[in-house]
Design a protein around this motif. Structure first.
Motif, PDB file in Angstrom:
ATOM      1  N   LYS A   1       0.837  -1.195   0.000  1.00 39.75           N
ATOM      2  CA  LYS A   1       0.000   0.000   0.000  1.00 39.75           C
ATOM      3  C   LYS A   1       0.876   1.251   0.000  1.00 39.75           C
ATOM      4  CE  LYS A   1      -4.013  -1.980   2.415  1.00 39.75           C
ATOM      5  NZ  LYS A   1      -4.947  -1.817   3.560  1.00 39.75           N
ATOM      6  N   HIS A   2       0.252   2.394  -0.268  1.00 42.41           N
ATOM      7  CA  HIS A   2       0.992   3.654  -0.220  1.00 42.41           C
ATOM      8  C   HIS A   2       0.233   4.660   0.650  1.00 42.41           C
ATOM      9  CE1 HIS A   2      -1.740   4.119  -3.723  1.00 42.41           C
ATOM     10  NE2 HIS A   2      -1.839   5.368  -3.314  1.00 42.41           N
ATOM     11  N   TYR A   3       1.003   5.561   1.299  1.00 45.55           N
ATOM     12  CA  TYR A   3       0.442   6.549   2.223  1.00 45.55           C
ATOM     13  C   TYR A   3       1.136   7.893   1.982  1.00 45.55           C
ATOM     14  CZ  TYR A   3      -0.850   2.213   4.636  1.00 45.55           C
ATOM     15  OH  TYR A   3      -1.333   0.959   4.937  1.00 45.55           O
ATOM     16  N   ARG A   4       0.348   8.964   1.980  1.00 48.58           N
ATOM     17  CA  ARG A   4       0.914  10.318   1.889  1.00 48.58           C
ATOM     18  C   ARG A   4       1.652  10.641   3.180  1.00 48.58           C
ATOM     19  NH1 ARG A   4      -1.943  14.538  -1.110  1.00 48.58           N
ATOM     20  NH2 ARG A   4      -1.251  16.000   0.485  1.00 48.58           N
ATOM     21  N   VAL A   5       2.945  10.951   3.063  1.00 43.05           N
ATOM     22  CA  VAL A   5       3.775  11.159   4.254  1.00 43.05           C
ATOM     23  C   VAL A   5       3.311  12.366   5.064  1.00 43.05           C
ATOM     24  CG1 VAL A   5       6.128  11.630   5.062  1.00 43.05           C
ATOM     25  CG2 VAL A   5       5.755  10.006   3.212  1.00 43.05           C
ATOM     26  N   ASP A   6       2.827  13.419   4.384  1.00 47.26           N
ATOM     27  CA  ASP A   6       2.399  14.615   5.108  1.00 47.26           C
ATOM     28  C   ASP A   6       1.094  14.404   5.863  1.00 47.26           C
ATOM     29  OD1 ASP A   6       1.308  14.469   2.466  1.00 47.26           O
ATOM     30  OD2 ASP A   6       0.442  16.440   2.785  1.00 47.26           O
ATOM     31  N   LYS A   7       0.399  13.275   5.603  1.00 47.49           N
ATOM     32  CA  LYS A   7      -0.833  12.975   6.324  1.00 47.49           C
ATOM     33  C   LYS A   7      -0.616  11.957   7.439  1.00 47.49           C
ATOM     34  CE  LYS A   7      -3.927  14.029   2.455  1.00 47.49           C
ATOM     35  NZ  LYS A   7      -4.983  13.514   1.568  1.00 47.49           N
ATOM     36  N   MET A   8       0.621  11.518   7.591  1.00 53.70           N
ATOM     37  CA  MET A   8       0.958  10.573   8.654  1.00 53.70           C
ATOM     38  C   MET A   8       1.317  11.346   9.922  1.00 53.70           C
ATOM     39  SD  MET A   8       3.287   8.020   6.300  1.00 53.70           S
ATOM     40  CE  MET A   8       3.711   6.896   7.625  1.00 53.70           C
ATOM     41  N   GLN A   9       0.840  10.893  11.053  1.00 49.49           N
ATOM     42  CA  GLN A   9       1.086  11.590  12.314  1.00 49.49           C
ATOM     43  C   GLN A   9       1.534  10.595  13.384  1.00 49.49           C
ATOM     44  OE1 GLN A   9      -2.287  13.999  13.462  1.00 49.49           O
ATOM     45  NE2 GLN A   9      -2.335  15.112  11.525  1.00 49.49           N
ATOM     46  N   ASN A  10       2.365  11.124  14.308  1.00 48.75           N
ATOM     47  CA  ASN A  10       2.811  10.341  15.467  1.00 48.75           C
ATOM     48  C   ASN A  10       3.453   9.014  15.051  1.00 48.75           C
ATOM     49  OD1 ASN A  10       1.694  12.308  17.290  1.00 48.75           O
ATOM     50  ND2 ASN A  10      -0.323  11.423  16.873  1.00 48.75           N
ATOM     51  N   ILE A  11       4.424   9.105  14.151  1.00 46.69           N
ATOM     52  CA  ILE A  11       5.120   7.905  13.692  1.00 46.69           C
ATOM     53  C   ILE A  11       6.035   7.377  14.789  1.00 46.69           C
ATOM     54  CG2 ILE A  11       6.765   6.998  12.001  1.00 46.69           C
ATOM     55  CD1 ILE A  11       5.761   9.016  10.011  1.00 46.69           C
ATOM     56  N   SER A  12       6.011   6.076  14.990  1.00 47.71           N
ATOM     57  CA  SER A  12       6.909   5.421  15.945  1.00 47.71           C
ATOM     58  C   SER A  12       7.589   4.250  15.249  1.00 47.71           C
ATOM     59  CB  SER A  12       6.134   4.897  17.161  1.00 47.71           C
ATOM     60  OG  SER A  12       5.579   5.961  17.903  1.00 47.71           O
ATOM     61  N   VAL A  13       8.896   4.128  15.472  1.00 48.67           N
ATOM     62  CA  VAL A  13       9.648   2.983  14.959  1.00 48.67           C
ATOM     63  C   VAL A  13       9.527   1.864  15.984  1.00 48.67           C
ATOM     64  CG1 VAL A  13      11.888   2.135  14.194  1.00 48.67           C
ATOM     65  CG2 VAL A  13      11.243   4.510  13.750  1.00 48.67           C
ATOM     66  N   LEU A  14       9.031   0.707  15.555  1.00 50.87           N
ATOM     67  CA  LEU A  14       8.782  -0.410  16.462  1.00 50.87           C
ATOM     68  C   LEU A  14       9.986  -1.341  16.527  1.00 50.87           C
ATOM     69  CD1 LEU A  14       5.128  -1.203  15.300  1.00 50.87           C
ATOM     70  CD2 LEU A  14       5.879   0.390  17.091  1.00 50.87           C
ATOM     71  N   GLU A  15       9.969  -2.229  17.504  1.00 55.04           N
ATOM     72  CA  GLU A  15      11.064  -3.185  17.660  1.00 55.04           C
ATOM     73  C   GLU A  15      10.869  -4.418  16.784  1.00 55.04           C
ATOM     74  OE1 GLU A  15      11.587  -4.118  21.748  1.00 55.04           O
ATOM     75  OE2 GLU A  15      12.160  -2.066  22.331  1.00 55.04           O
ATOM     76  N   GLU A  16       9.681  -4.575  16.210  1.00 54.09           N
ATOM     77  CA  GLU A  16       9.417  -5.731  15.364  1.00 54.09           C
ATOM     78  C   GLU A  16      10.078  -5.565  13.999  1.00 54.09           C
ATOM     79  OE1 GLU A  16       5.303  -7.080  15.246  1.00 54.09           O
ATOM     80  OE2 GLU A  16       4.859  -5.670  16.880  1.00 54.09           O
ATOM     81  N   ALA A  17      10.617  -6.666  13.472  1.00 55.53           N
ATOM     82  CA  ALA A  17      11.267  -6.642  12.162  1.00 55.53           C
ATOM     83  C   ALA A  17      10.221  -6.510  11.050  1.00 55.53           C
ATOM     84  CB  ALA A  17      12.081  -7.913  11.960  1.00 55.53           C
ATOM     85  N   ARG A  18      10.635  -5.900   9.953  1.00 54.11           N
ATOM     86  CA  ARG A  18       9.737  -5.732   8.808  1.00 54.11           C
ATOM     87  C   ARG A  18       9.338  -7.069   8.197  1.00 54.11           C
ATOM     88  NH1 ARG A  18      12.657  -1.901   4.564  1.00 54.11           N
ATOM     89  NH2 ARG A  18      14.374  -3.280   5.085  1.00 54.11           N
ATOM     90  N   LEU A  19       8.175  -7.070   7.588  1.00 55.78           N
ATOM     91  CA  LEU A  19       7.689  -8.215   6.820  1.00 55.78           C
ATOM     92  C   LEU A  19       7.445  -7.758   5.382  1.00 55.78           C
ATOM     93  CD1 LEU A  19       5.053  -9.609   9.366  1.00 55.78           C
ATOM     94  CD2 LEU A  19       7.392 -10.434   9.014  1.00 55.78           C
ATOM     95  N   GLY A  20       7.164  -8.719   4.511  1.00 54.46           N
ATOM     96  CA  GLY A  20       6.769  -8.381   3.145  1.00 54.46           C
ATOM     97  C   GLY A  20       7.906  -8.217   2.162  1.00 54.46           C
TER      98      GLY A  20
END
Length: 359
Positions: A235-254
């Motif tokens: 999927k794709h998301y507009r970065v300027d519409k994203m709020q309160n981003i947090s980097v998680l400890e879980e590894a990426r999937l996909g």
């Protein structure tokens, strides 16, 4: 007690208004235990970088006088040895002899045409605020001489185009890059615009959790390309519409899904980053629109001449209202030949527009 600090050479020549005395004393406190004369070579580098280029040379006497502006005494002989040291350091200083002798910096990390391109990109970017645009251009100007910097005041004006007022996008991009580097998932809230010109959180502020894989820039907006585990798709998301981003400890999937995802092909077939189902369509186009077709779909789109005035184009597109809007904007220069399913959808699209206009 002396408090010793290190100062990068870039700081010295970029901050033109700071003198040796200001570096040594701040609020009455000694911040650097060094004699002004020992910084002579660094200030000479600053002067050469800021005040010289191929059309603006400085002779040894000129450099002596320029150093005096910073409270540094120098003789012509010492200038020669300092220039030699800077040349050994890697600074491309050229000495010109003849009727107009002098020294100048011949090459830099960025050539003037490259800086002009970067300035144009900053000024033209909708997602960069006016304030941030001015700050970035000021920094770009510092990468050349003060004379060439004047040429960076380009004719692509900041104030005559829409600019975002949302500066959180810079921090969002930084957080996403951190996640990409750390091979980690992210969580965030997603917002949409309301008629009050305010961003309102979707799904009552529920957290989205995705695996980020790339950032792309389309139609003057930044988009995150990410894997959604729940939907098992990209999927794709507009970065300027994203709020309160947090980097998680879980590894990426996909990873497998993203490896099979062609970002360039996705950008070609998608209109305004709006989704739709994929379909290869046959378009009948007038010859004067061949450049429009190639610009939109790329050089590899199949094109077959029909007669002296028309040609077939067979691009893969994401069929959506945005695609139909693009076709409509080309007027009678393009018509959809097939598939029949897409033709019917386009007719319904036009009927609904006429209905809304006539009510």
């Amino acid at each position: 007690m002396d408090v010793r600090v290190s100062v990068h050479p870039f700081f010295l020549w970029y901050n033109e208004d700071i003198s040796v005395q200001e570096l040594l004393i701040e609020n009455g406190v000694l911040i650097m235990a060094v004699q002004p004369q020992k910084m002579k070579t660094l200030y000479l580098m600053r002067i050469l970088l800021q005040r010289t280029d191929e059309k603006h040379l400085m002779a040894a006497n000129d450099l002596v006088l320029a150093l005096q502006e910073y409270g540094i005494k120098a003789e012509r002989k010492s200038i020669y040895s300092d220039i030699e040291a800077l040349q050994l350091y890697g600074l491309d200083i050229v000495q010109q002899k003849g009727s107009n002798p002098g020294y100048y910096v011949a090459s830099r990390n960025f050539e003037l045409p490259e800086l002009k391109l970067l300035v144009d990109a900053v000024q033209s970017s909708k997602f960069i605020t006016v304030k941030k645009s001015e700050e970035l251009i000021k920094k770009l100007e510092a990468l050349t001489s003060r004379f060439e910097a004047r040429q960076l005041q380009r004719d692509v004006f900041i104030y005559n185009r829409p600019k975002t007022i949302n500066e959180t996008i810079y921090y969002n991009v930084d957080q996403i890059h951190n996640a990409l580097h750390s091979n980690a998932k992210i969580s965030f809230q997603y917002a949409v615009w309301t008629t009050k010109k305010e961003l309102q959180l979707k799904k009552n502020g529920a957290l989205y959790m995705v695996s980020p894989w790339a950032l792309t820039w389309d139609d003057e907006n930044y988009y995150l390309i990410a894997y959604d585990e729940g939907a098992d798709c990209i999927k794709h998301y507009r970065v300027d519409k994203m709020q309160n981003i947090s980097v998680l400890e879980e590894a990426r999937l996909g990873k497998a899904q993203f490896n099979n995802f062609d970002l360039a092909a996705f950008a070609k077939k998608t209109f305004g980053m709006y989704g739709g189902y994929d379909e290869t369509v046959t378009l009948v186009c007038r010859n004067h629109l061949v450049g429009v077709i190639l610009d939109r779909f790329g050089q590899d789109v199949p094109i077959v001449p029909i007669d002296e005035e028309h040609f077939y184009a067979k691009p893969l597109v994401a069929v959506s209202p945005q695609f139909f809007g693009w076709i409509t904007g080309l007027g009678d220069g393009v018509k959809i030949k097939g598939p029949e399913k897409v033709r019917k959808e386009f007719k319904n699209y036009l009927r609904n527009i006429l209905k809304n206009c006539c009510e």
